[in-house]
Design an enzyme around this catalytic site. Structure first.
Site, PDB file in Angstrom:
ATOM      1  N   GLU A  90       0.816  -1.210   0.000  1.00  9.11           N
ATOM      2  CA  GLU A  90       0.000   0.000   0.000  1.00  9.11           C
ATOM      3  C   GLU A  90       0.855   1.268   0.000  1.00  9.11           C
ATOM      4  OE1 GLU A  90      -2.880   0.317   3.130  1.00  9.11           O
ATOM      5  OE2 GLU A  90      -3.792   2.067   2.182  1.00  9.11           O
ATOM      6  N   ASP A  91       1.935   1.249   0.775  1.00  7.36           N
ATOM      7  CA  ASP A  91       2.683   2.487   0.995  1.00  7.36           C
ATOM      8  C   ASP A  91       3.986   2.630   0.204  1.00  7.36           C
ATOM      9  OD1 ASP A  91       0.684   3.132   2.691  1.00  7.36           O
ATOM     10  OD2 ASP A  91       1.787   2.742   4.540  1.00  7.36           O
TER      11      ASP A  91
END
Ligand code: MN
Length: 745
Positions: A90-91
Site C-alpha cells: 500500500e505504501d
C-alpha cells in the site's frame, strides 16, 4: 532533520523491539524456522526506509508493533511475516508479485487481502459500504489471518491515534466501534475487543468517557482496597477447600460500564458491579465447586447466576457468572472458568489458530460458520444493501432481521411486530392482516419479532386496520399506512353514523327521513359552510353538530314548534353542541362509575379509554368514536395526538363531584411499574407502602433481570392526589430507582 544521535537512538529502539518480537515467537514456537520472519523484517526495513509515522517514529515501528501483537496472539510465522509486510504494497512501490517471489504464495496472498481491506472506506454511503463489507467478508473467508492482521493493525493505530487530526481520530474511532470491535467480539477475541472499544470510546464520545473515567477514579482507591480484601477471603477459602485456582481482581472496562449505564438508565452512583473478580480453576468440576464456596460466603443476587458452561454464548464463550453482596452491602461480579475457557474468552479464534497442526480446528470451523453463511447468502442477494443487512445480523443488535417464508430478508426496528412486517411486505397485506405465524406457530399481532424469525402473515379480505395497532407498531411505514387508512375510512363511517343519528332523532318525532328533501339537506349544509349533504352527515357523525340541532333546521317551522316543545333543554345551535355532552358526562362520572350511558343516545356511551385509563383529577378530553360512544382520554395520552387528526371529533368533558365512598370502592384500577434493585424483601416493602395508602391491590407481578427488577402493580386509585401519595411513598423505599404509571392496564 533528526540529529545523528536521535537516529541512533531510534535505531536502537527498533532493534530492541525486533529482538523482543523474536523472543516472543520463540517462547511458543521454539522449533520454528524464523528465517521467514527475519527476511520480512529486513525487507520491510529496506522499503519503509525514510518514511515516518505521524508520531515522528520511523515507519517500521508500526509493522513491527503489529507483528508483536500477532506474536502475542501466538500466530504462526507466516502470519507474522505477513504482519511485518502488511503496509509494503500500500505504501511503497513494492508489488504483490514481488512479495510472491520473495516470500511465497501464502504470504503474498495475505498481504494482498490486508491491502484490499485497507482501501475500504467504511464511512462512505451505505451502498458503497455494503459492497466494501462484502469484499472484506470475502477476504476473511479466504484466510482468517487477513482479519487477525487487520485487527492487530487497527489496534496499533488506535493506540497511536493521538497523533492524528481530530477529524481523522473521530472517523477511525467510529469505524472501530462500528466494524472492528464487533468483529473481534464475534470471533471471541474479548481482549482485543475490549481494548479497541475503550480506545475508541475516548475519541467518539470524549465527554462521556471523561465522566465515567472520573467517576471510577473517585472510587478507585476504595474499590481496590475492597477487591484486595475480597481476594484475600477467596484465596483463603480456596485453600481451606484444597482447590487450586488463581484469583484476579479488576475494575471493569470503561466502555462496558458506560454501556451498562446507558442500557439501564441509571446514574454512575448506582452502578452495581464495576468491581469484578475472576477465578481461574484447573477443571470444570472445580468451577462449580468454587461457585458453591462463593455462595456460601456471600449472598448471591437472584437472577444473576449464569451458567455459560452448560449453555455457551453464541461466540463460544464459556464461564460461570454470579453477582454477590458483601457484608458491607457492596455488590460485585464473580466469573469462574478454567484456564482453557479463559484463554478462549480472551483470545477467541486466535487461541486455536495453529496452521502447523493442519487446517482449521472443528471449533474454529464453527466460529467461521456465521461468516460462511453470510457469503453463501450473497449468491442470491443482488442488492448490496441486503447483503450488508445480513452481515449486520451479528454486528448490529438494534435492528431485527426477519424472513419471509421464501427467505427474503425483512429488516425492522427492534421490537417490531408482525403488523410492521406485513406493511413492509405490502400495504394491502398490512391492511388485511388478521394474524401471523412465526416459525410455524401462531402469535399475537403485538408479538415482538426477533432476528431469524420466519414470519408468515395471515390475511383476510375485507379486514381492516385498527387504531390500536398504532400502540404497538414500530416502523414509520406501518404507522403512516395505518393512519392513512383510518383517515380515509373513518369519514365513511362518520357519514354512516351521522345519518343514523339523524334518523334516530327524527323517529322520535315521527318524522320520516324520506320526507326530508335533498334540497333541504343541501340548504342546511350550505348554511354551515359545507359543500354537500354528505359533509353535513359526516360532521354529525364526528360529533361536531348534534343530530337534534340539524333536525330542527331541516323540519318545517310548524313542526319545529312541537319539536321544541318536546325537548326544551336541548341546545339548538351548533356552537353549543358540546354542552349537551358535557353536562351528561359530568353527571354520570360523578356517581355510578360502572358502564355509563349517555341519556338520549342509547347507543352512545361514555367510557374511560383503555389506552390511558384516566383517573379523577386528571385533565381529560372526550372523543366521539365510530359508533362506540365518547371515549374519555387523559390529556397526556399519546393517542390524543393521534386524535388531533380529526379535531372536530374532540369534545369537552369534565369530572363530576367527588364520590363519597372509600377510595378502594370508587377507585379506578391503575397500573404502576416500579423499577428497582433486585433484592430480597423489595416486593414486600412495595406492597406494604401501597396497602398502607388505603387501597386495594388487584395484581402484583415482578420481573427480574440481572441486578434490577420491575414490579408491576395494579391498584385501585381514587384520584390523582391519591396516586401521587402512593408514588411518593414507593419512591422513598431504598433501592427504588423509578416509579412509572403505565397507561395501559
Ligand atoms: Mn498498517
Amino acid at each position: 532533520m533528526a540529529t545523528l544521535r536521535q537516529q541512533i537512538a531510534t535505531n536502537v529502539l527498533t532493534v530492541t523491539r525486533y529482538r523482543d518480537l523474536l523472543r516472543k515467537i520463540r517462547s511458543y514456537r521454539s522449533s520454528d524456522d524464523l528465517s521467514l520472519v527475519k527476511k520480512a523484517y529486513d525487507f520491510s526495513l529496506e522499503h519503509h526506509k525514510g518514511s515516518e509515522r505521524e508520531s515522528g517514529e520511523p515507519y517500521l515501528a508500526h509493522p513491527l508493533q503489529v507483528a508483536t501483537i500477532l506474536a502475542e496472539m501466538r500466530l504462526d510465522t507466516t502470519a507474522i511475516a505477513a504482519g511485518l509486510l502488511h503496509d509494503v504494497v500500500e505504501d511503497t512501490t513494492v508489488t504483490v508479485d514481488e512479495i510472491k517471489t520473495e516470500f511465497g504464495e501464502q504470504v503474498a496472498h495475505i498481504v494482498e487481502g490486508v491491502t484490499k481491506i485497507s482501501k475500504i472506506d467504511f464511512a462512505s454511503s451505505e451502498d458503497a459500504q455494503a459492497e466494501n463489507v462484502r469484499k472484506m467478508v470475502l477476504a476473511m473467508m479466504d484466510d482468517i489471518r487477513v482479519v487477525l492482521i487487520k485487527l492487530a493493525d487497527r489496534l496499533h493505530n488506535m493506540r497511536t491515534l493521538k497523533f492524528l487530526s481530530p477529524e481523522r481520530q473521530h472517523k477511525i474511532a467510529r469505524e472501530t466501534l462500528d466494524i472492528y470491535a464487533p468483529i473481534a467480539h464475534r470471533l471471541g477475541m474479548n481482549k482485543v475487543r475490549g481494548e479497541l472499544e475503550d480506545l475508541a470510546f475516548q475519541y467518539v464520545d470524549p465527554i462521556s468517557y471523561d465522566q465515567v473515567k472520573d467517576a471510577i477514579e473517585l472510587r478507585r482507591k476504595e474499590g481496590e482496597a475492597f477487591l484486595a480484601e475480597v481476594q484475600g477471603v477467596i484465596e483463603q477459602k480456596l485453600k481451606e477447600n484444597k482447590i487450586q485456582a488463581r484469583v484476579e481482581a479488576r475494575i471493569k472496562r470503561l466502555y462496558s460500564i458506560w454501556q451498562k449505564l446507558q442500557r439501564q438508565r441509571i446514574s454512575i452512583d448506582q452502578i452495581y458491579d464495576m468491581l469484578a473478580m475472576r477465578i481461574i480453576t484447573q477443571s470444570e468440576t472445580d468451577c462449580y465447586a468454587v461457585l458453591g464456596i462463593i455462595h456460601n460466603q456471600w449472598r448471591p443476587v437472584p437472577g444473576r447466576i449464569k451458567d455459560f458452561i452448560a449453555i455457551p454464548r453464541n461466540n463460544f464463550y464459556k464461564s460461570l457468572h454470579t453477582t454477590v453482596i458483601s457484608e458491607k452491602g457492596h455488590a460485585f461480579e464473580v466469573q469462574i472458568r478454567t484456564e482453557e475457557m479463559h484463554k478462549m474468552a480472551e483470545e477467541g479464534i486466535a487461541a486455536h489458530w495453529k496452521y502447523k497442526d493442519g487446517p482449521v480446528s472443528a471449533r474454529d470451523e464453527q466460529r467461521l460458520a456465521w461468516l460462511r453463511q453470510v457469503v453463501e447468502w450473497q449468491r442470491d442477494i443482488k442488492n448490496s444493501n441486503e447483503f450488508l443487512a445480513t452481515l449486520k445480523i451479528d454486528l448490529y443488535p438494534e435492528e431485527v432481521y426477519t424472513f419471509t417464508p421464501k427467505g427474503r430478508i425483512v429488516i425492522l426496528p427492534r421490537d417490531a411486530t408482525p403488523v410492521d412486517f406485513a406493511y413492509t411486505v405490502h400495504t394491502e397485506v398490512g391492511n388485511t392482516c388478521v394474524g401471523a405465524k412465526v416459525n410455524g406457530r401462531i402469535v399475537a399481532l403485538r408479538y415482538k419479532l426477533r432476528s431469524g424469525d420466519i414470519v408468515e402473515i395471515l390475511t383476510q379480505p375485507g379486514h381492516h386496520p385498527s387504531r390500536d395497532w398504532l400502540q404497538f407498531t414500530k416502523s414509520s411505514r406501518a404507522r403512516q399506512k395505518i393512519k392513512h387508512w383510518l383517515n380515509v375510512h373513518q369519514r365513511e363511517r362518520a357519514v354512516e353514523i351521522g345519518r343514523k343519528l339523524i334518523e334516530k332523532e327524527a323517529r322520535k318525532y315521527r318524522i320520516s327521513m324520506k320526507s326530508l328533501s335533498d334540497a333541504e339537506l343541501q340548504r342546511v349544509s350550505s348554511e354551515n359552510g359545507l359543500a354537500k349533504p354528505e359533509d353535513l352527515l359526516a360532521a354529525v357523525g364526528y360529533g361536531k353538530f348534534s343530530a337534534r340541532s340539524i333536525l330542527a333546521r331541516l323540519v318545517p317551522p310548524e313542526e319545529a314548534q312541537s319539536f321544541s316543545g318536546h325537548a326544551p333543554t336541548v341546545p339548538q345551535t351548533e356552537d353549543d353542541t358540546s354542552g349537551g355532552f358535557t353536562s351528561v358526562v359530568r353527571r354520570v362520572f360523578g356517581g355510578d362509575n360502572s358502564a355509563i350511558k349517555v341519556k338520549g343516545h342509547d347507543d352512545l356511551m361514555v367510557y374511560r379509554a383503555r389506552c390511558c385509563n384516566p383517573i379523577r383529577g386528571e385533565e381529560i378530553v372526550g372523543y366521539v368514536t365510530r359508533g362506540k360512544g365518547v371515549a374519555v382520554h387523559s390529556k397526556s395520552c399519546s393517542n390524543v395526538d393521534n386524535l388531533l387528526i380529526e379535531p372536530e371529533r374532540r369534545i369537552a368533558v369534565e369530572w363530576g363531584r367527588d364520590a363519597a365512598s372509600p377510595a378502594w370502592q370508587a377507585g379506578y384500577p391503575v397500573k404502576l411499574a416500579v423499577h428497582c434493585d433486585n433484592r430480597p424483601g423489595m416486593l414486600k416493602q412495595i406492597a406494604t407502602v401501597i396497602s398502607d395508602a388505603e387501597t386495594n391491590i388487584r395484581n402484583i407481578e415482578a420481573k427480574t433481570e440481572e441486578e434490577s427488577a420491575t414490579v408491576e402493580i395494579v391498584a385501585d386509585i381514587a384520584d390523582l392526589k391519591h396516586l401521587e401519595r402512593i408514588v411518593t411513598g414507593v419512591r422513598k423505599i431504598p433501592g427504588v430507582r423509578d416509579v412509572q404509571r403505565l397507561q395501559k392496564l
